[in-house]
Write an enzyme that holds these catalytic residues in place. Structure first.
Site, PDB file in Angstrom:
ATOM      1  N   ARG A 194      -3.573   5.158  -1.915  1.00  0.00           N
ATOM      2  CA  ARG A 194      -3.321   3.281  -1.166  1.00  0.00           C
ATOM      3  C   ARG A 194      -3.084   2.398  -2.777  1.00  0.00           C
ATOM      4  O   ARG A 194      -2.319   1.488  -2.564  1.00  0.00           O
ATOM      5  CB  ARG A 194      -3.870   2.844   0.045  1.00  0.00           C
ATOM      6  CG  ARG A 194      -4.436   1.871   0.086  1.00  0.00           C
ATOM      7  CD  ARG A 194      -5.476   1.222   0.605  1.00  0.00           C
ATOM      8  NE  ARG A 194      -6.782  -0.039   1.222  1.00  0.00           N
ATOM      9  CZ  ARG A 194      -6.346  -0.626   1.799  1.00  0.00           C
ATOM     10  NH1 ARG A 194      -5.595  -0.454   2.708  1.00  0.00           N
ATOM     11  NH2 ARG A 194      -6.688  -1.827   1.993  1.00  0.00           N
ATOM     12  N   HIS A 246       0.581  -1.483   0.600  1.00  0.00           N
ATOM     13  CA  HIS A 246       0.011   0.181   0.390  1.00  0.00           C
ATOM     14  C   HIS A 246       0.735   1.367  -0.360  1.00  0.00           C
ATOM     15  O   HIS A 246       1.676   1.702   0.512  1.00  0.00           O
ATOM     16  CB  HIS A 246      -0.691  -0.027   1.154  1.00  0.00           C
ATOM     17  CG  HIS A 246      -1.750  -0.764   1.407  1.00  0.00           C
ATOM     18  ND1 HIS A 246      -2.710  -1.825   2.083  1.00  0.00           N
ATOM     19  CD2 HIS A 246      -2.514  -1.130   0.307  1.00  0.00           C
ATOM     20  CE1 HIS A 246      -3.254  -2.389   1.426  1.00  0.00           C
ATOM     21  NE2 HIS A 246      -3.895  -2.413   0.458  1.00  0.00           N
ATOM     22  N   HIS A 248       2.726  -4.058   6.257  1.00  0.00           N
ATOM     23  CA  HIS A 248       2.212  -2.965   5.977  1.00  0.00           C
ATOM     24  C   HIS A 248       2.279  -2.329   7.335  1.00  0.00           C
ATOM     25  O   HIS A 248       2.855  -2.399   8.110  1.00  0.00           O
ATOM     26  CB  HIS A 248       0.408  -3.527   6.459  1.00  0.00           C
ATOM     27  CG  HIS A 248       0.085  -3.863   4.843  1.00  0.00           C
ATOM     28  ND1 HIS A 248      -0.922  -3.546   3.878  1.00  0.00           N
ATOM     29  CD2 HIS A 248       0.647  -5.376   4.488  1.00  0.00           C
ATOM     30  CE1 HIS A 248      -0.147  -3.955   2.845  1.00  0.00           C
ATOM     31  NE2 HIS A 248       0.078  -5.814   3.314  1.00  0.00           N
ATOM     32  N   GLU A 250       1.887   3.524   3.077  1.00  0.00           N
ATOM     33  CA  GLU A 250       2.413   3.112   4.403  1.00  0.00           C
ATOM     34  C   GLU A 250       3.734   3.283   4.520  1.00  0.00           C
ATOM     35  O   GLU A 250       4.809   2.181   4.391  1.00  0.00           O
ATOM     36  CB  GLU A 250       1.699   1.447   4.758  1.00  0.00           C
ATOM     37  CG  GLU A 250       0.532   1.421   4.835  1.00  0.00           C
ATOM     38  CD  GLU A 250      -0.270   0.552   4.229  1.00  0.00           C
ATOM     39  OE1 GLU A 250       0.208  -0.725   4.798  1.00  0.00           O
ATOM     40  OE2 GLU A 250      -1.359  -0.046   4.198  1.00  0.00           O
ATOM     41  N   GLU A 256       1.686  -5.522  11.044  1.00  0.00           N
ATOM     42  CA  GLU A 256       0.729  -3.800  10.384  1.00  0.00           C
ATOM     43  C   GLU A 256       1.976  -3.371  11.828  1.00  0.00           C
ATOM     44  O   GLU A 256       1.292  -3.634  12.699  1.00  0.00           O
ATOM     45  CB  GLU A 256      -0.579  -3.855  11.406  1.00  0.00           C
ATOM     46  CG  GLU A 256      -1.359  -4.605  10.539  1.00  0.00           C
ATOM     47  CD  GLU A 256      -1.652  -3.924   8.778  1.00  0.00           C
ATOM     48  OE1 GLU A 256      -1.450  -2.595   8.695  1.00  0.00           O
ATOM     49  OE2 GLU A 256      -1.957  -4.447   7.777  1.00  0.00           O
TER      50      GLU A 256
HETATM   51  O1  PAY Z   1      -4.722  -9.545   6.195  1.00  0.00           O
HETATM   52  O2  PAY Z   1      -6.779  -8.627   6.932  1.00  0.00           O
HETATM   53  C1  PAY Z   1      -5.921  -9.106   6.582  1.00  0.00           C
HETATM   54  C2  PAY Z   1      -5.583  -7.422   5.397  1.00  0.00           C
HETATM   55  C3  PAY Z   1      -5.596  -6.214   6.747  1.00  0.00           C
HETATM   56  C4  PAY Z   1      -5.106  -4.680   5.602  1.00  0.00           C
HETATM   57  C5  PAY Z   1      -5.226  -4.499   4.164  1.00  0.00           C
HETATM   58  O3  PAY Z   1      -6.607  -3.515   4.411  1.00  0.00           O
HETATM   59  O4  PAY Z   1      -4.935  -4.961   3.576  1.00  0.00           O
HETATM   60  C6  PAY Z   1      -4.945  -3.759   6.898  1.00  0.00           C
HETATM   61  C7  PAY Z   1      -4.659  -2.357   6.542  1.00  0.00           C
HETATM   62  C8  PAY Z   1      -3.874  -2.063   5.772  1.00  0.00           C
HETATM   63  O5  PAY Z   1      -2.550  -2.316   5.856  1.00  0.00           O
HETATM   64  O6  PAY Z   1      -4.046  -1.644   4.316  1.00  0.00           O
HETATM   65  C9  PAY Z   1      -4.995  -1.690   7.841  1.00  0.00           C
HETATM   66  C10 PAY Z   1      -4.408   0.364   7.808  1.00  0.00           C
HETATM   67  C11 PAY Z   1      -4.621   0.617   8.556  1.00  0.00           C
HETATM   68  C12 PAY Z   1      -5.731   0.291   6.776  1.00  0.00           C
HETATM   69  O7  PAY Z   1      -5.453   1.428   5.581  1.00  0.00           O
HETATM   70  O8  PAY Z   1      -6.789  -0.051   7.108  1.00  0.00           O
HETATM   71 ZN    ZN Z   2      -1.650  -1.828   3.944  1.00  0.00          ZN
END
Ligand code: PAY
Ligand code: ZN
Length: 311
Positions: A128, A70, A198, A73, A272
């Site tokens: 993102r 992403h 991430h 990040e 994370e």
């Molecule tokens: O494995 O559940 C998973 C993936 C989680 C991540 C995603 O959404 O892809 C979590 C988010 C990320 O790092 O992109 C968390 C961040 C804070 C967000 O953008 O919500």
């Molecule tokens: Zn991410």
């Protein structure tokens, strides 16, 4: 006039993607590091994968780690750069790193979503997704962590091209995802762990995110995650929560960790990194060093466990 002079590379600053760091680091120690291009991004940038490990005539088991899936990040690519620097500078003095690189190879993809990352430096800081375009929609990009072929677009993903969690037009529609998936498929016999970095939330996640079902190796994955979190916390007291993605953060289909796990890569983890929301994606540069130092302990913990439990 070649335009503005880029700021010099620094491990304690957020560096934009640039070929010269990769070129100089990969030629710095030919006995321990090499590079290969696994394909180009949508906008044509080479995706260069670094391979760390003592040269060997036979093929070694390996760990694959990527950063910057992403774009916004920024602490994530900073960590991959830190990891590479530390691996090279502590090989021969740190017992854990020496055994790791003697017995295994570590593949590091410093920035997965290079086009998006570049856009967060030059266009919009909170971007993102990838930067792919398709005729018929004015919205740009798909979420690379919804574009893997694991329960694709079922839960916690959007089929709306304008959404930040757009799953793409088909699994692996994003060329960056296809390039990484092809590499891991081609090398699945040797890849024993998949680690993806991430931010933010301070979590150590493992499969599954696309379903509430527990993974076959749930208890072992949890035990290793808790050990890694304890190692991380030992340095500055930073607290991480460990658990399956679906219940620990939210359900999200099409993620890279679930895809790698279902392919047969048992030790599959999503970090994370810091923080828990005070700065969020805008983590100050002053936190790069402590974040990377503590995260090294967790990654090295997982790597040591994998090295001793080759399957
Ligand atoms: O494995 O559940 C998973 C993936 C989680 C991540 C995603 O959404 O892809 C979590 C988010 C990320 O790092 O992109 C968390 C961040 C804070 C967000 O953008 O919500
Ligand atoms: Zn991410």
């Amino acid at each position: 006039d070649g335009g503005p002079t880029p700021r010099a590379h620094s491990y304690t600053k957020y560096n934009n993607w640039n070929d010269s760091w990769i070129a100089s680091i990969s030629s710095s120690n030919p006995n321990l590091i090499s590079k290969q291009v696994i394909g180009n991004t949508y906008e044509g940038r080479p995706m260069t994968l670094l391979k760390l490990g003592k040269k060997s005539s036979s093929s070694k088991p390996a760990i694959f780690m990527d950063c910057g899936i992403h774009a916004r990040e920024w602490i994530s690519p900073a960590f991959c750069q830190w990891f590479v620097k530390e691996a090279l500078s502590t090989y021969g003095s740190d017992a854990q790193m020496t055994s790791l690189l003697n017995q295994m190879d570590v593949y590091v993809l410093p920035v997965f979503n290079i086009d998006g990352y570049d856009y967060t430096h030059k266009g919009s800081r909170m971007w993102r997704k990838t930067r792919s375009r398709k005729s018929g929609s004015s919205c740009i990009g798909a979420d690379p962590n919804r574009n893997f072929n694991a329960g694709w677009c079922t839960l916690g993903a959007s089929s709306n091209p304008c959404s930040d969690t757009f799953c793409g037009y088909s699994p692996e529609s994003e060329i960056e995802v296809k390039n990484v998936a092809n590499f891991i498929r081609r090398n699945k016999a040797i890849i024993k762990a998949y680690i993806t970095i991430h931010s933010y939330s301070q979590l150590l996640l493992f499969p599954y995110s696309y379903t509430y079902d527990l993974a076959q190796h749930h208890s072992e994955l949890m035990q290793v995650a808790q050990g890694a979190s304890a190692a991380l916390r030992s340095l500055y007291g930073t607290r991480y929560t460990s658990g399956p993605g679906a219940t620990t953060i939210y359900p999200a289909a099409g993620g890279s960790d679930d895809w790698a796990y279902d392919l047969g890569v048992k030790y599959s983890y999503t970090f994370e990194l810091r923080d828990t929301g005070r700065y969020g994606f805008l983590l100050p540069e002053s936190q790069i060093k402590p974040t990377c130092e503590e995260t090294m302990l967790a990654v090295k913990y997982i790597a040591a466990y994998v090295r001793k439990n080759i399957y």
